[in-house]
Design an enzyme around this catalytic site. Structure first.
Site, short mmCIF file in Angstrom:
data_model
loop_
_atom_site.label_atom_id
_atom_site.label_comp_id
_atom_site.label_asym_id
_atom_site.label_seq_id
_atom_site.Cartn_x
_atom_site.Cartn_y
_atom_site.Cartn_z
N SER A 1 0.85 -1.19 0.00
CA SER A 1 0.00 0.00 0.00
C SER A 1 0.88 1.24 0.00
CB SER A 1 -0.90 0.01 1.23
OG SER A 1 -1.59 1.25 1.36
N TYR B 1 -1.58 -1.36 10.01
CA TYR B 1 -1.75 -1.69 8.59
C TYR B 1 -0.54 -1.21 7.79
CZ TYR B 1 -3.85 -1.77 3.91
OH TYR B 1 -4.10 -2.00 2.59
#
Length: 261
Positions: free
Chosen positions: A143, A156
């Site tokens: 990401s 995350y």
């Protein structure tokens, strides 16, 4: 059909980028095994893909945080497809809260899916691919927040950073030993996970966030669309056209963070 006859496993195939990838691969003629734990949604995606595509998809329940289950399901799927050419490992989760509030349980949950799950699925794919004595491709998902950080999403971001390092390492090892190429996609797409993030913001915070997006993203000033912007990239990375691309971070983000990679 760019993927005719390709045998592909897609994790996280029940929604978001995973669902879009399953449908795109079937449209391009691939034989696809879609894995998830959301069985009803996963089967619906497979049914929709099969109704419009020239390939074929089958759904399998698989918890990627469970090593034994991963290896078992991968073996079953590969046997039923007649082998494995590509793994598109899309599955992942978020845990949104201030960094100082994360608990050991939060760490175990996020690490279990996002880090351990990446390792287990990649190992299972490698095991099958190297036994075939042929080429293979692994597409992992990181990401942009792995490079830029994410307020209220530190776990995350950290896990996705680990996936980047893992991917670049196995890209070197497995290409030399087994002719398996491994790349990592950094997407910023409109997905159920993204919508959940927006929904957790107060109205004023959400307005500020969306206004900031317009300044951060040169292309269209917003997150991308899975079918329009992400699916073609996934088809390319699974195809023979990308056969000499290895160990790379493929940013599909409209130009966001272009100086951070």
């Amino acid at each position: 059909m760019q993927l005719k006859g390709k045998r592909i496993i897609v994790t996280g195939g029940a929604s978001g980028i995973g669902a879009g990838t399953v449908k795109a691969y079937v449209r391009e003629g691939a034989i696809v095994s879609a894995l998830d734990i959301a069985d009803d949604l996963g089967q619906k995606v497979v049914d929709e893909a099969n109704s419009t595509g020239t390939g074929k998809a089958t759904y399998y329940h698989c918890n990627i945080a469970d090593a034994e289950e991963v290896f078992s399901v991968f073996e079953q799927a590969a046997n039923e497809m007649g082998g494995l050419d590509v793994l598109a490992h899309v599955a992942g989760i978020e845990s949104l809260k201030p960094a100082e509030e994360y608990t050991p349980a939060d760490l175990n949950f996020v690490w279990g899916v996002n880090i351990n799950g990446a390792i287990y699925t990649n190992q299972a794919a490698c095991k099958i691919m190297k036994e075939q004595e042929g080429e293979g491709a692994i597409i992992n998902f990181s990401s942009d927040v792995a490079l830029a950080g994410q307020p209220n999403g530190a776990l995350y971001a950290t896990a996705k950073g680990a996936v980047l390092s893992w991917t670049r390492t196995i890209a070197y090892e497995w290409a030399m030993k087994y002719n398996i190429r491994c790349n990592c996609v950094n997407p910023t797409m409109k997905t159920p996970m993204y919508q959940e993030y927006l929904d957790n913001l107060e109205e004023e915070e959400r307005a500020k966030f969306l206004a900031a997006e317009k300044m951060k993203v040169p292309m269209r000033g917003e997150m991308g669309d899975v079918d329009r912007d992400m699916a073609p990239v996934m088809v390319f990375l699974a195809s023979d056209a990308s056969g000499y691309i290895n160990g790379q971070i493929i940013a599909v983000n409209g130009g966001r963070n272009m100086l951070r990679g």
